[in-house]
Design a protein around this motif. Structure first.
Motif, PDB file in Angstrom:
ATOM      1  N   ALA A  91       0.854  -1.236   0.047  1.00 24.74           N
ATOM      2  CA  ALA A  91       0.004  -0.037   0.007  1.00 24.74           C
ATOM      3  C   ALA A  91       0.770   1.285  -0.033  1.00 24.74           C
ATOM      4  CB  ALA A  91      -0.780   0.081   1.195  1.00 24.74           C
ATOM      5  N   HIS A  92       0.217   2.493  -0.447  1.00 23.99           N
ATOM      6  CA  HIS A  92       1.050   3.558  -0.742  1.00 23.99           C
ATOM      7  C   HIS A  92       1.124   4.071   1.006  1.00 23.99           C
ATOM      8  CE1 HIS A  92       2.002   7.682  -1.079  1.00 23.99           C
ATOM      9  NE2 HIS A  92       0.828   8.140  -0.703  1.00 23.99           N
ATOM     10  N   PRO A  93       2.297   4.274   1.527  1.00 21.33           N
ATOM     11  CA  PRO A  93       2.529   4.368   2.929  1.00 21.33           C
ATOM     12  C   PRO A  93       1.909   5.432   3.392  1.00 21.33           C
ATOM     13  CG  PRO A  93       4.674   4.506   1.489  1.00 21.33           C
ATOM     14  CD  PRO A  93       3.539   4.475   0.526  1.00 21.33           C
ATOM     15  N   SER A  94       1.693   6.665   2.943  1.00 22.10           N
ATOM     16  CA  SER A  94       1.001   7.784   3.435  1.00 22.10           C
ATOM     17  C   SER A  94      -0.713   7.455   3.266  1.00 22.10           C
ATOM     18  CB  SER A  94       0.964   8.958   2.683  1.00 22.10           C
ATOM     19  OG  SER A  94       0.016   8.912   1.462  1.00 22.10           O
ATOM     20  N   GLY A  95      -1.183   6.682   2.380  1.00 22.60           N
ATOM     21  CA  GLY A  95      -2.537   6.439   2.354  1.00 22.60           C
ATOM     22  C   GLY A  95      -3.303   7.559   2.188  1.00 22.60           C
ATOM     23  N   ASN A  99      -7.596   8.807  -4.979  1.00 20.83           N
ATOM     24  CA  ASN A  99      -8.974   9.577  -5.251  1.00 20.83           C
ATOM     25  C   ASN A  99     -10.034   9.021  -4.676  1.00 20.83           C
ATOM     26  OD1 ASN A  99      -8.578  12.257  -6.361  1.00 20.83           O
ATOM     27  ND2 ASN A  99      -7.442  11.204  -7.967  1.00 20.83           N
ATOM     28  N   CYS A 100      -9.871   7.479  -4.921  1.00 19.67           N
ATOM     29  CA  CYS A 100     -11.052   6.741  -4.722  1.00 19.67           C
ATOM     30  C   CYS A 100     -10.870   5.661  -3.440  1.00 19.67           C
ATOM     31  CB  CYS A 100     -11.512   6.066  -5.664  1.00 19.67           C
ATOM     32  SG  CYS A 100     -11.860   7.046  -7.120  1.00 19.67           S
ATOM     33  N   GLY A 101      -9.636   5.878  -2.846  1.00 24.47           N
ATOM     34  CA  GLY A 101      -9.388   4.755  -1.966  1.00 24.47           C
ATOM     35  C   GLY A 101      -9.339   3.416  -2.457  1.00 24.47           C
ATOM     36  N   ALA A 102      -9.333   3.416  -4.015  1.00 23.25           N
ATOM     37  CA  ALA A 102      -8.780   2.171  -4.715  1.00 23.25           C
ATOM     38  C   ALA A 102      -7.730   1.481  -4.246  1.00 23.25           C
ATOM     39  CB  ALA A 102      -9.010   2.486  -6.191  1.00 23.25           C
ATOM     40  N   HIS A 103      -6.945   2.196  -3.459  1.00 19.67           N
ATOM     41  CA  HIS A 103      -5.668   1.504  -3.247  1.00 19.67           C
ATOM     42  C   HIS A 103      -6.017   1.457  -1.466  1.00 19.67           C
ATOM     43  CE1 HIS A 103      -5.382   5.756  -2.186  1.00 19.67           C
ATOM     44  NE2 HIS A 103      -4.691   5.553  -1.026  1.00 19.67           N
ATOM     45  N   ALA A 104      -5.321   0.542  -1.156  1.00 19.18           N
ATOM     46  CA  ALA A 104      -5.267   0.104   0.264  1.00 19.18           C
ATOM     47  C   ALA A 104      -4.879   0.887   1.024  1.00 19.18           C
ATOM     48  CB  ALA A 104      -4.893  -1.209   0.691  1.00 19.18           C
ATOM     49  N   VAL A 105      -5.000   0.954   2.611  1.00 19.85           N
ATOM     50  CA  VAL A 105      -4.592   1.926   3.562  1.00 19.85           C
ATOM     51  C   VAL A 105      -3.366   1.044   4.178  1.00 19.85           C
ATOM     52  CG1 VAL A 105      -4.697   3.146   5.599  1.00 19.85           C
ATOM     53  CG2 VAL A 105      -6.487   2.906   4.045  1.00 19.85           C
ATOM     54  N   SER A 106      -2.332   1.437   4.330  1.00 19.24           N
ATOM     55  CA  SER A 106      -1.387   0.592   4.818  1.00 19.24           C
ATOM     56  C   SER A 106      -1.512   0.288   6.337  1.00 19.24           C
ATOM     57  CB  SER A 106       0.195   0.939   4.511  1.00 19.24           C
ATOM     58  OG  SER A 106       0.264   1.894   5.411  1.00 19.24           O
ATOM     59  N   GLN A 107      -1.143  -0.683   7.154  1.00 16.62           N
ATOM     60  CA  GLN A 107      -1.236  -0.712   8.518  1.00 16.62           C
ATOM     61  C   GLN A 107       0.060  -1.486   8.936  1.00 16.62           C
ATOM     62  OE1 GLN A 107      -4.650  -3.398   9.055  1.00 16.62           O
ATOM     63  NE2 GLN A 107      -5.946  -1.979   9.263  1.00 16.62           N
ATOM     64  N   PRO A 108       0.727  -0.721   9.845  1.00 14.48           N
ATOM     65  CA  PRO A 108       2.073  -1.252  10.065  1.00 14.48           C
ATOM     66  C   PRO A 108       2.088  -2.527  10.453  1.00 14.48           C
ATOM     67  CG  PRO A 108       1.691   1.026  11.101  1.00 14.48           C
ATOM     68  CD  PRO A 108       0.575   0.592  10.432  1.00 14.48           C
ATOM     69  N   GLY A 109       2.987  -3.419   9.929  1.00 15.14           N
ATOM     70  CA  GLY A 109       3.187  -4.891  10.357  1.00 15.14           C
ATOM     71  C   GLY A 109       2.277  -5.504   9.593  1.00 15.14           C
ATOM     72  N   ALA A 290     -16.799   4.357  -1.230  1.00 15.90           N
ATOM     73  CA  ALA A 290     -17.209   5.045   0.162  1.00 15.90           C
ATOM     74  C   ALA A 290     -16.385   4.614   1.317  1.00 15.90           C
ATOM     75  CB  ALA A 290     -18.704   5.110   0.319  1.00 15.90           C
ATOM     76  N   VAL A 291     -16.634   3.306   1.167  1.00 18.82           N
ATOM     77  CA  VAL A 291     -15.919   2.549   2.365  1.00 18.82           C
ATOM     78  C   VAL A 291     -14.285   2.656   2.250  1.00 18.82           C
ATOM     79  CG1 VAL A 291     -15.392   0.234   3.186  1.00 18.82           C
ATOM     80  CG2 VAL A 291     -17.654   0.926   2.651  1.00 18.82           C
ATOM     81  N   ARG A 292     -13.719   2.538   1.051  1.00 16.97           N
ATOM     82  CA  ARG A 292     -12.522   2.569   1.045  1.00 16.97           C
ATOM     83  C   ARG A 292     -12.037   3.948   1.178  1.00 16.97           C
ATOM     84  NH1 ARG A 292     -10.697  -1.933   1.796  1.00 16.97           N
ATOM     85  NH2 ARG A 292      -8.480  -0.806   1.508  1.00 16.97           N
ATOM     86  N   ARG A 293     -12.668   5.127   0.839  1.00 18.27           N
ATOM     87  CA  ARG A 293     -12.326   6.686   1.013  1.00 18.27           C
ATOM     88  C   ARG A 293     -12.290   6.610   2.341  1.00 18.27           C
ATOM     89  NH1 ARG A 293     -12.870  10.859  -2.190  1.00 18.27           N
ATOM     90  NH2 ARG A 293     -14.582  11.812  -1.181  1.00 18.27           N
ATOM     91  N   HIS A 294     -13.215   6.466   3.252  1.00 18.11           N
ATOM     92  CA  HIS A 294     -13.370   6.395   4.682  1.00 18.11           C
ATOM     93  C   HIS A 294     -12.173   6.017   5.391  1.00 18.11           C
ATOM     94  CE1 HIS A 294     -15.229   7.386   8.426  1.00 18.11           C
ATOM     95  NE2 HIS A 294     -15.343   6.075   8.672  1.00 18.11           N
ATOM     96  N   VAL A 296      -9.179   5.587   3.926  1.00 20.82           N
ATOM     97  CA  VAL A 296      -7.948   6.390   3.709  1.00 20.82           C
ATOM     98  C   VAL A 296      -8.012   7.478   4.374  1.00 20.82           C
ATOM     99  CG1 VAL A 296      -7.257   7.794   1.983  1.00 20.82           C
ATOM    100  CG2 VAL A 296      -7.793   5.389   1.324  1.00 20.82           C
ATOM    101  N   ARG A 297      -9.407   8.248   4.601  1.00 12.76           N
ATOM    102  CA  ARG A 297      -9.413   9.476   5.752  1.00 12.76           C
ATOM    103  C   ARG A 297      -9.121   9.197   6.992  1.00 12.76           C
ATOM    104  NH1 ARG A 297     -14.568  10.569   2.566  1.00 12.76           N
ATOM    105  NH2 ARG A 297     -15.636   9.505   4.189  1.00 12.76           N
ATOM    106  N   GLN A 298      -9.632   7.980   7.529  1.00 10.99           N
ATOM    107  CA  GLN A 298      -9.258   7.778   8.848  1.00 10.99           C
ATOM    108  C   GLN A 298      -7.600   7.417   9.137  1.00 10.99           C
ATOM    109  OE1 GLN A 298     -11.982   4.269   9.234  1.00 10.99           O
ATOM    110  NE2 GLN A 298     -12.783   5.477  10.918  1.00 10.99           N
ATOM    111  N   ALA A 299      -7.045   6.698   8.034  1.00  8.51           N
ATOM    112  CA  ALA A 299      -5.696   6.426   8.157  1.00  8.51           C
ATOM    113  C   ALA A 299      -4.868   7.723   8.061  1.00  8.51           C
ATOM    114  CB  ALA A 299      -5.176   5.625   7.146  1.00  8.51           C
ATOM    115  N   SER A 300      -5.157   8.794   7.365  1.00  7.36           N
ATOM    116  CA  SER A 300      -4.619  10.100   7.458  1.00  7.36           C
ATOM    117  C   SER A 300      -5.104  10.914   8.447  1.00  7.36           C
ATOM    118  CB  SER A 300      -4.756  10.652   5.762  1.00  7.36           C
ATOM    119  OG  SER A 300      -6.207  10.837   5.856  1.00  7.36           O
ATOM    120  N   GLY A 301      -5.779  10.522   9.264  1.00  9.30           N
ATOM    121  CA  GLY A 301      -6.380  11.387  10.381  1.00  9.30           C
ATOM    122  C   GLY A 301      -7.012  12.624   9.879  1.00  9.30           C
ATOM    123  N   ALA A 302      -7.482  12.642   8.638  1.00 10.42           N
ATOM    124  CA  ALA A 302      -8.260  13.683   8.149  1.00 10.42           C
ATOM    125  C   ALA A 302      -9.812  13.391   7.866  1.00 10.42           C
ATOM    126  CB  ALA A 302      -7.554  14.080   6.755  1.00 10.42           C
ATOM    127  N   GLY A 303     -10.448  13.153   8.874  1.00 13.87           N
ATOM    128  CA  GLY A 303     -11.582  13.331   8.705  1.00 13.87           C
ATOM    129  C   GLY A 303     -12.678  12.158   9.138  1.00 13.87           C
TER     130      GLY A 303
END
Ligand SMILES: NC(=O)C1=CN([C@@H]2O[C@H](COP(=O)(O)OP(=O)(O)OC[C@H]3O[C@@H](n4cnc5c(N)ncnc54)[C@H](O)[C@@H]3O)[C@@H](O)[C@H]2O)C=CC1
Ligand SMILES: O=C(O)CCCC(=O)C(=O)O
Length: 475
Positions: A91-95, A99-109, A290-294, A296-303
């Protein structure tokens, strides 16, 4: 435009079990059932084995895409495209930058696909079809190609390109707006492409039919995903995705003209076709996004404050059968997702979109409304030259800027290339090349944030080439 991806990894004659993903949910349209199964982390060898032998059909749900599905929640239904031919990536490290959360949110480990010095990912050779089309399509598609070529070696991608014809100029030259060779090359050799724009006439021309509309149908690119967002420094925080059904509605183009029986003149009519199947899958994709974007938002602390929301847009107060079926089916599909579902009749949707665009997250709409809404939304973020799209099917992705061939500015080297560059990134994102997509998004955003080298539609003086250069140097 097409892209075929060949793995340069090991080839094995035995067909192995598909690589296990952490969560994999298989969806069957016929029964409307969802089967979930939890499996363990694959080894890279398993992944490479599977890539080397898989047909890519039927195993659409194996990727990193599902890395963060939560047990007990049905968060995953129809995939946003996971062709088993594509290499799964970490996953892209920053998450933060998709645009769409089509990529996954990385989780350490919890990296699903291990990459690193001990397990290097195999490089891929990707063959991409480029359909420039007409007008400014010919000025902006080369920018997409240059961006793919300029991606740093660290992302591990190499590209081959095949130029393919389509459009009105092609029609005038060859008699076919979408030559068979273009379609066949796309179908047989490629699983993705980049499309510019075509300049269809506004009057009927015998033998001519829009090639982009045909391509979407012939390649079963059933979703047109259109992210519309402002950059971070913009005080107006607009960040929405319009998920447009891409194969039916009035775009089935079943029209006829006949003489009125009472002799009062001609009558023209068109079929507006809405099916349960297409409505279900497009709404499912909207729920997925919508689920994926959410996440991503949570992982980036933005929303985390912003709940994932899908707004179903329709006109079922008047078109109770067609839009009524879309509305009902979309509600059924979205009940499978942990998202807030809202409805908005399309006329007031336009009003609210213009009044309070910041409040929208994901909007799902039948074909025509989705097209109209996204052009309107483009005005809210500054220009049609900024807004990308991806035409997404189960085995093919085609990036395409939302704009047309812009005959009023063609040939002047002033077209904004950003929509095409973002479409290129979006295409990569949907093909699970998250790292490459993130690099491109970041370079584009940096150019826009700085605001020094902008095309005239954004109030700048830069030529298309200068904007492209500025973005590429940031890669
Ligand atoms: N996907 C496609 O191939 C599409 C094709 N078209 C076709 O495009 C042709 C022109 O249609 P229009 O209604 O004029 O729509 P258009 O999207 O081509 O242009 C609308 C306005 O936006 C501006 N614009 C568009 N893209 C821009 C960019 N990258 N940078 C700066 N300014 C940009 C144009 O200069 C024009 O003023 C028609 O033949 C239409 O059928 C229209 C929409 C989509
Ligand atoms: O000009 C054409 O051939 C088709 C225009 C396509 C379009 O506007 C859309 O995305 O619906």
């Amino acid at each position: 435009m097409t892209m075929a991806i060949r793995s340069v990894g090991d080839v094995h004659s035995r067909k192995p079990e598909p690589p296990p993903a952490r969560a994999s949910l298989l969806w069957s349209w016929q029964t409307h059932t969802i089967h979930s199964k939890w499996i363990t982390k694959p080894s890279l060898t398993q992944v490479k084995e599977y890539q080397a032998t898989s047909t890519g059909v039927g195993w659409l749900l194996l990727h990193i895409f599902f890395q963060n599905s939560t047990p007990g929640n049905i968060t995953t239904l129809q995939t946003l495209r996971s062709n088993a031919k594509h290499r799964p990536k970490s996953a892209h490290p920053s998450g933060q930058n998709g645009n769409c959360g089509a990529h996954a949110v990385s989780q350490p480990g919890k990296e699903l696909w291990p990459v690193g010095p001990d397990q290097p990912a195999p490089p891929l050779l990707q063959e991409r079809g480029l359909i420039a089309g007409d007008g400014i399509g010919r000025e902006v598609v080369p920018a997409g190609r240059r961006a793919l070529e300029a991606l740093p070696a660290s992302v591990g991608l190499k590209f081959d390109f095949v130029n393919l014809d389509a459009g009105f100029e092609t029609f005038e030259r060859t008699g076919a707006a979408l030559p068979n060779v273009t379609l066949e090359t796309l179908k047989t050799e490629c699983d993705g492409a980049l499309f510019g724009a075509v300049g269809s006439p506004t009057h009927a021309v015998k033998g001519y039919s829009s090639p982009i509309v045909a391509l979407r149908k012939k390649l079963s690119l059933y979703a047109n995903v259109r992210p519309v967002k402002t950059v971070r420094s913009n005080p107006r925080r607009i960040d929405m995705v319009i998920v447009r059904e891409n194969t039916e509605d009035l775009y089935v183009k079943e029209e006829r003209t006949f003489d009125a029986e009472d002799g009062s003149g001609k009558v023209a009519e068109a079929i507006k076709r809405i099916t349960e199947r297409a409505s279900f899958r497009i709404a499912s994709m909207a729920g997925e996004i919508a689920v994926r974007r959410h996440k991503v938002r949570q992982a980036s602390g933005a929303g985390s404050a912003r709940e994932p929301t899908v707004t179903i847009t329709h006109k079922s107060n008047v078109l109770s059968q067609t839009d009524g079926l879309f509305r009902t089916t979309a509600n059924v599909a979205l009940a499978n997702y942990p998202v807030t579902v809202e409805e908005q009749i399309v006329d007031s949707m336009v009003y609210k979109l213009f009044r309070q665009p910041e409040t929208y997250d994901v909007i799902v709409a039948p074909n025509l409304y989705g097209d109209l809404l996204s052009d309107g939304a483009a005005a809210l973020v500054g220009s049609l030259g900024l807004v990308p799209s991806a035409n997404v099917g189960d085995s093919f992705v085609m990036g395409e800027p939302c704009h047309g061939s812009a005959p009023d500015i063609m040939g002047q080297n002033i077209a904004n290339p950003v929509a095409t560059l973002r479409s290129t990134a979006l295409m990569l994102e949907f093909m699970n090349e998250e790292e490459a997509a993130a690099k491109l998004y970041t370079a584009i955003d940096a150019n826009l944030e700085e605001g020094k080298i902008l095309s005239p539609d954004l109030g700048g003086k830069a030529k298309t080439d200068e904007v492209v250069e500025d973005i590429l140097k940031r890669l």
